[in-house]
Design a protein around this motif. Sequence first.
Motif, PDB file in Angstrom:
ATOM      1  N   ALA A   3       1.350   3.744  -2.876  1.00  0.00           N
ATOM      2  CA  ALA A   3       0.772   3.005  -3.401  1.00  0.00           C
ATOM      3  C   ALA A   3       0.174   2.341  -2.000  1.00  0.00           C
ATOM      4  CB  ALA A   3       1.974   1.891  -3.936  1.00  0.00           C
ATOM      5  N   GLY A   4      -0.518   1.410  -1.647  1.00  0.00           N
ATOM      6  CA  GLY A   4      -1.454   1.125  -0.907  1.00  0.00           C
ATOM      7  C   GLY A   4      -2.658   0.278  -1.466  1.00  0.00           C
ATOM      8  N   LEU A   5      -3.093  -0.256   0.016  1.00  0.00           N
ATOM      9  CA  LEU A   5      -3.745  -0.944  -0.288  1.00  0.00           C
ATOM     10  C   LEU A   5      -5.856  -0.926  -0.023  1.00  0.00           C
ATOM     11  CD1 LEU A   5      -5.095  -3.966  -0.429  1.00  0.00           C
ATOM     12  CD2 LEU A   5      -4.797  -3.809   2.743  1.00  0.00           C
ATOM     13  N   VAL A   6      -7.012  -1.275  -0.765  1.00  0.00           N
ATOM     14  CA  VAL A   6      -8.345  -0.577  -0.478  1.00  0.00           C
ATOM     15  C   VAL A   6      -8.206  -1.733   0.530  1.00  0.00           C
ATOM     16  CG1 VAL A   6     -10.255  -0.310  -1.656  1.00  0.00           C
ATOM     17  CG2 VAL A   6      -8.125  -0.309  -3.049  1.00  0.00           C
ATOM     18  N   VAL A   7      -9.108  -0.904   1.855  1.00  0.00           N
ATOM     19  CA  VAL A   7      -9.715  -1.700   2.622  1.00  0.00           C
ATOM     20  C   VAL A   7     -10.642  -1.681   3.441  1.00  0.00           C
ATOM     21  CG1 VAL A   7      -7.124  -1.868   3.688  1.00  0.00           C
ATOM     22  CG2 VAL A   7      -8.369  -0.003   4.086  1.00  0.00           C
ATOM     23  N   PRO A   8     -11.556  -2.477   3.721  1.00  0.00           N
ATOM     24  CA  PRO A   8     -11.281  -3.828   3.807  1.00  0.00           C
ATOM     25  C   PRO A   8     -11.137  -4.724   2.925  1.00  0.00           C
ATOM     26  CG  PRO A   8     -13.553  -3.449   4.976  1.00  0.00           C
ATOM     27  CD  PRO A   8     -12.640  -2.201   4.309  1.00  0.00           C
ATOM     28  N   THR A  39     -10.068  -8.264   8.710  1.00  0.00           N
ATOM     29  CA  THR A  39     -10.461  -9.159   7.933  1.00  0.00           C
ATOM     30  C   THR A  39     -10.137 -10.523   7.382  1.00  0.00           C
ATOM     31  OG1 THR A  39     -11.525  -6.598   7.616  1.00  0.00           O
ATOM     32  CG2 THR A  39     -12.598  -8.750   6.180  1.00  0.00           C
ATOM     33  N   GLU A  40      -9.601 -10.963   6.357  1.00  0.00           N
ATOM     34  CA  GLU A  40      -8.360 -11.962   5.990  1.00  0.00           C
ATOM     35  C   GLU A  40      -7.201 -11.914   6.868  1.00  0.00           C
ATOM     36  OE1 GLU A  40      -9.280 -11.250   2.203  1.00  0.00           O
ATOM     37  OE2 GLU A  40     -11.435 -11.356   1.922  1.00  0.00           O
ATOM     38  N   GLY A  41      -6.481 -11.101   8.187  1.00  0.00           N
ATOM     39  CA  GLY A  41      -5.081 -11.446   8.648  1.00  0.00           C
ATOM     40  C   GLY A  41      -4.302 -12.589   9.054  1.00  0.00           C
ATOM     41  N   HIS A  93     -10.948   4.301   2.716  1.00  0.00           N
ATOM     42  CA  HIS A  93     -10.935   2.679   2.667  1.00  0.00           C
ATOM     43  C   HIS A  93      -9.927   2.742   1.740  1.00  0.00           C
ATOM     44  CE1 HIS A  93     -15.457   1.307   3.726  1.00  0.00           C
ATOM     45  NE2 HIS A  93     -16.077   1.945   3.293  1.00  0.00           N
ATOM     46  N   TYR A  94      -8.302   3.198   2.480  1.00  0.00           N
ATOM     47  CA  TYR A  94      -7.535   3.355   1.849  1.00  0.00           C
ATOM     48  C   TYR A  94      -5.962   3.287   2.491  1.00  0.00           C
ATOM     49  CZ  TYR A  94      -3.995   3.134  -2.169  1.00  0.00           C
ATOM     50  OH  TYR A  94      -2.759   3.554  -2.945  1.00  0.00           O
ATOM     51  N   HIS A  95      -5.369   2.410   2.846  1.00  0.00           N
ATOM     52  CA  HIS A  95      -4.039   2.199   3.431  1.00  0.00           C
ATOM     53  C   HIS A  95      -3.090   2.443   3.128  1.00  0.00           C
ATOM     54  CE1 HIS A  95      -2.779   0.619   7.277  1.00  0.00           C
ATOM     55  NE2 HIS A  95      -1.748   0.845   6.753  1.00  0.00           N
ATOM     56  N   ARG A  96      -2.139   4.170   2.832  1.00  0.00           N
ATOM     57  CA  ARG A  96      -0.887   4.364   2.365  1.00  0.00           C
ATOM     58  C   ARG A  96      -0.072   3.515   3.190  1.00  0.00           C
ATOM     59  NH1 ARG A  96       0.143  10.407  -0.142  1.00  0.00           N
ATOM     60  NH2 ARG A  96      -2.092  10.689   0.526  1.00  0.00           N
ATOM     61  N   VAL A  97       0.384   2.481   2.404  1.00  0.00           N
ATOM     62  CA  VAL A  97       1.683   1.696   3.203  1.00  0.00           C
ATOM     63  C   VAL A  97       3.213   1.554   2.083  1.00  0.00           C
ATOM     64  CG1 VAL A  97       0.091  -0.085   4.491  1.00  0.00           C
ATOM     65  CG2 VAL A  97       0.816  -0.172   2.513  1.00  0.00           C
ATOM     66  N   GLY A  98       2.149   2.135   0.889  1.00  0.00           N
ATOM     67  CA  GLY A  98       3.626   2.089  -0.545  1.00  0.00           C
ATOM     68  C   GLY A  98       3.890   0.844  -0.421  1.00  0.00           C
ATOM     69  N   GLY A  99       4.745   0.514  -1.113  1.00  0.00           N
ATOM     70  CA  GLY A  99       4.821  -0.060  -2.779  1.00  0.00           C
ATOM     71  C   GLY A  99       6.721   0.164  -2.971  1.00  0.00           C
ATOM     72  N   LEU A 100       7.159  -1.445  -3.428  1.00  0.00           N
ATOM     73  CA  LEU A 100       8.553  -1.545  -3.267  1.00  0.00           C
ATOM     74  C   LEU A 100       8.697  -2.231  -4.672  1.00  0.00           C
ATOM     75  CD1 LEU A 100      11.495  -1.544  -2.606  1.00  0.00           C
ATOM     76  CD2 LEU A 100      10.707  -3.120  -1.144  1.00  0.00           C
ATOM     77  N   SER A 116     -11.945  -4.058  -2.056  1.00  0.00           N
ATOM     78  CA  SER A 116     -13.144  -2.819  -2.842  1.00  0.00           C
ATOM     79  C   SER A 116     -14.129  -3.802  -3.000  1.00  0.00           C
ATOM     80  CB  SER A 116     -11.953  -3.280  -4.043  1.00  0.00           C
ATOM     81  OG  SER A 116     -12.622  -4.677  -4.607  1.00  0.00           O
ATOM     82  N   GLN A 117     -14.795  -5.145  -2.997  1.00  0.00           N
ATOM     83  CA  GLN A 117     -16.178  -5.380  -2.705  1.00  0.00           C
ATOM     84  C   GLN A 117     -16.759  -4.348  -2.006  1.00  0.00           C
ATOM     85  OE1 GLN A 117     -16.939  -9.148  -0.505  1.00  0.00           O
ATOM     86  NE2 GLN A 117     -18.154  -9.717  -2.098  1.00  0.00           N
ATOM     87  N   ARG A 118     -16.551  -4.095  -0.381  1.00  0.00           N
ATOM     88  CA  ARG A 118     -16.516  -3.142   0.884  1.00  0.00           C
ATOM     89  C   ARG A 118     -17.244  -2.185   0.233  1.00  0.00           C
ATOM     90  NH1 ARG A 118     -20.983  -1.998   2.762  1.00  0.00           N
ATOM     91  NH2 ARG A 118     -21.158  -1.270   4.804  1.00  0.00           N
ATOM     92  N   VAL A 119     -15.600  -1.637  -0.492  1.00  0.00           N
ATOM     93  CA  VAL A 119     -16.590  -0.137  -1.376  1.00  0.00           C
ATOM     94  C   VAL A 119     -17.943   0.018  -2.488  1.00  0.00           C
ATOM     95  CG1 VAL A 119     -15.112   1.550  -2.885  1.00  0.00           C
ATOM     96  CG2 VAL A 119     -14.120   0.158  -0.824  1.00  0.00           C
ATOM     97  N   ALA A 120     -17.657  -0.883  -3.366  1.00  0.00           N
ATOM     98  CA  ALA A 120     -18.494  -0.983  -4.149  1.00  0.00           C
ATOM     99  C   ALA A 120     -19.443  -1.246  -3.482  1.00  0.00           C
ATOM    100  CB  ALA A 120     -18.908  -2.175  -4.741  1.00  0.00           C
ATOM    101  N   GLY A 121     -20.139  -1.965  -1.945  1.00  0.00           N
ATOM    102  CA  GLY A 121     -21.048  -1.579  -1.972  1.00  0.00           C
ATOM    103  C   GLY A 121     -21.353  -0.916  -1.323  1.00  0.00           C
ATOM    104  N   VAL A 122     -20.871   0.249  -0.401  1.00  0.00           N
ATOM    105  CA  VAL A 122     -20.586   1.337   0.253  1.00  0.00           C
ATOM    106  C   VAL A 122     -21.502   2.687  -1.209  1.00  0.00           C
ATOM    107  CG1 VAL A 122     -19.629   3.416   0.730  1.00  0.00           C
ATOM    108  CG2 VAL A 122     -19.190   0.879   2.278  1.00  0.00           C
ATOM    109  N   LEU A 123     -20.904   2.174  -2.734  1.00  0.00           N
ATOM    110  CA  LEU A 123     -21.205   2.819  -3.623  1.00  0.00           C
ATOM    111  C   LEU A 123     -23.023   2.772  -4.064  1.00  0.00           C
ATOM    112  CD1 LEU A 123     -17.653   3.083  -5.472  1.00  0.00           C
ATOM    113  CD2 LEU A 123     -18.787   5.106  -3.376  1.00  0.00           C
ATOM    114  N   VAL A 124     -22.684   1.599  -4.103  1.00  0.00           N
ATOM    115  CA  VAL A 124     -24.346   1.120  -4.373  1.00  0.00           C
ATOM    116  C   VAL A 124     -24.953   1.798  -3.647  1.00  0.00           C
ATOM    117  CG1 VAL A 124     -25.542  -1.149  -4.993  1.00  0.00           C
ATOM    118  CG2 VAL A 124     -23.819  -0.356  -5.527  1.00  0.00           C
ATOM    119  N   GLU A 125     -24.908   1.436  -2.481  1.00  0.00           N
ATOM    120  CA  GLU A 125     -25.577   2.035  -1.188  1.00  0.00           C
ATOM    121  C   GLU A 125     -26.139   3.018  -0.977  1.00  0.00           C
ATOM    122  OE1 GLU A 125     -23.822   0.642   2.650  1.00  0.00           O
ATOM    123  OE2 GLU A 125     -24.126  -2.210   2.427  1.00  0.00           O
ATOM    124  N   ARG A 126     -25.051   4.183  -1.264  1.00  0.00           N
ATOM    125  CA  ARG A 126     -25.706   5.911  -1.614  1.00  0.00           C
ATOM    126  C   ARG A 126     -26.291   6.121  -2.450  1.00  0.00           C
ATOM    127  NH1 ARG A 126     -19.523   8.570   0.536  1.00  0.00           N
ATOM    128  NH2 ARG A 126     -18.766   7.767   2.398  1.00  0.00           N
TER     129      ARG A 126
END
Length: 855
Positions: free
Chosen positions: A146-151, A270-272, A82-89, A153-163
């Motif tokens: 640097a990068g973006l949590v995808v899709p 998702t929100e493109g 759940h991470y897209h390492r696109v870099g940060g400027l 962080s709300q979804r990641v929280a859901g995945v962690l709770v589900e597990r």
Amino acid sequence: MATLPTQAAAVIIGQGGIVGASVAHHLIEQGWSDLVGLDGAAIPTDVGSTAHASDFCYMTSHDRLTCYTTTYSRRFYEALGHYHRVGGLEIARVGDEARLAELQRKVASGKAFGTRARMIDADEAVARFPLLDPALILGGLWDPDAGLVVPRSQRVAGVLVERAVASGHLSVFPETPAVNIDVQAGRVCGVETPRGYIATPLVILTAGIWGPLPAATAGVALPLMPVEHPLMFFGPFEAFAGSGKEIGYPLLRDQGNSAYMRDTGDPRSTEGGLLEWGYYEPVEPRLVHPGDILSRERARLSPSMRDLEADQVAEAFERAVELTPLLGELGWDEKHSFNGLLSVTPDGGSLVGEAPEVRGLWLCEAVWVKDGPGMGKVLADWLTHGRPELDPCGIDIARFYPVQKTAHHALGRCREIAQKIYDPPVHPREPFESGRDLRRGPFWPREMELGGYFMEAAGWERAHGYAANEARLSDYLERVPERPAEWDARHFWRVANAEQLAMSDDVGMINLSHFAIYDISGRDAEPLLERLSVAKVGGDTPLGKGVYTHFLDAFGGVHSDLTIVRLAVDAWRVICGGDTGHRDLMWIRRRGEDLGLTRWHLEDRTDSLATLGVWGPNARRLLQGLADEPAGLDDARFPFATARELRLQGLPIWAFRISYVGEQGWELYVPFSYGLALWDRLFEAGVLPVGIETYANSRRLEKSLRLQNVDLLTDYNLVEAGLARPRVKAADFHGKAAYLEQRQRPQQPASLCTLVMEENHDAAGTPRFPVGQSPLLDPASGEVPIDDLGRRSYVTSIAYGPSLERNIALAYLPAACAEAGRTLLLEYFGEHYPMRVAAVGYRALYDPENLRPRS
């Protein structure tokens, strides 16, 4: 819906956010079970900050622990997929050389603390983010991780709770707020909810912007304020149509405009199909009391998403359009733009650890998405093992004295922190403007008359030097170098170095009223302090004997350094540094509770005993001239490291012969009511007022003296710090087993060394006087030395020593580098300066007997 259990091993309040989900995940990973998660909304949250966070992660920071939690979080998100390492400027605009210098400083911090940021030129910046106007770019920083949590962080929280729920170790209850945290006799007993009561000895608060509300039900002051953060969306943006990406370009920070930008990728994602532009208001940030956050029924979008007003962003948006003209061409999606709420604290640090007011109430608050998993691990390690991997002193909620958590004080400090989230760059010595004149010792009126240059620590006003001495010490000032680089000279006053030189020729007095002083007495006072202290403070320790000692954690890490003086058979005075005093107080109280010791009493003397340090080659002679019994100050009758009562022209003084400045003298403790009289008698006798700069920085480093929470940390041991005592006392003490094992190692992984700067001129010929923490580099490889435990070498303390005419630093070096005479390089604003190892372990560079004759 499942039945609410009547008891649990721990209850997590705020389970729906990324922090609560991360805490549960890491606790279960470390063997915890029978956990209950509560949230007043959905799980994962549909109303909290996690639900609308921008979800970008930069690794860059000037803080070691933040770099640790962010890089850990990035690896955690990546491992989940759940991470897209696109870099940060991060860019500096043409004409903003100060911002470019700040980016150079960030790169250095990255090297010190383990991130991979590097400087890039304007061409590379534009190549990586082609929406920029090339004519406006001076240079930039590139963070490849640097990068973006995808899709989201709300979804990641859901995945962690589900597990966690699927594991059988966590039960969750959405739409179930904690109405009250039940506290009995100072300990958590349970949590009341609309659906029933859960008995538990442990509550973990991860409620984010609402955190102060449930904390207050337990009688805990949580110094946190939500602040509005404008977020605007522009589109349609079709550059990545058909790519399937959640984000296409790197993240962009334009911190000189207090803003950032990112794209949202493929319009079909998702929100493109949009550009997101965020802004932090640097002048009048809009703070919101947690109790004033709208309910879900009243909020237009969400309780943590407030309506955006165009005037909030007008000027900054104009500058944003200059930098990225496409923003001005795209339409503004007014319906979906909003003010997100995020948490700020009085010093910008997270609020983690056990609440000082209540046992069993643990906090993990004011944590950004980029640090969520890392802070979850920190808390889980702390709860499970007794400490995290890195010293948590900068996030420990116990760092605040009660007066620093009052609503008025917290509001002012939080406002200042909100103003500086992005801009301007914060100097390592940057003082706060609000919350001043909170704690003033009795000498303060005289210090004001002398033109004291005041800074603040732990609420105390401390003069770093005195304007009146600039004329009085003009001859000494000629020996103090100018600091032509403004950054090096900011919040520093040359007269402080002149005061040190004058003190070393005669006698000076330094206001030390910021000391935290605790008198501990009773039948259990001796077993308590013996169990805490590495050094022997009880047994046959004579009355009046002062002992410099340390408190260790269970792993042998250095938690505290302090001095303990035996006052009577069953009474001791514990003297701590002002900045560390409240954490030391909580350590003492909690270890006493854990040991089951109840027959002891602690009296806080901090606000009733003022302290003046009187030091210099003529200190004894001068004090004898004022003493009612001059012979009582003779060396034979008043040996070093002893304390006794005396009178100076009738004033009652408790004098302690000790020195932190390498000069003969005493700390004089006096009731506040006698403070001005003591100052006046000394001043009239010719004692020079000397600012705290000499004590806290310049002479401390000339003497190679260590500072807790800076040079002394829980992730290093006393042997590495060069402070191990020749013998280990027979009595047991906290951390003894680990300490014994550390002493038996044939070689320590690292040693705290004293280094001197051999050449301090930059490429332009300007002399530099570094401030803050900087990386050390191996001259051959250009890399930061790393010890066998993975700890990186950086300057922990640095200051100019006027007596030695050198910049002096402390740093932990791996065994292979810890050799006297070895040269390393210090990186400071992109340039390198040779640093020679002058001492391995503790060895003072300043020896007054050999430097100049006594007067």
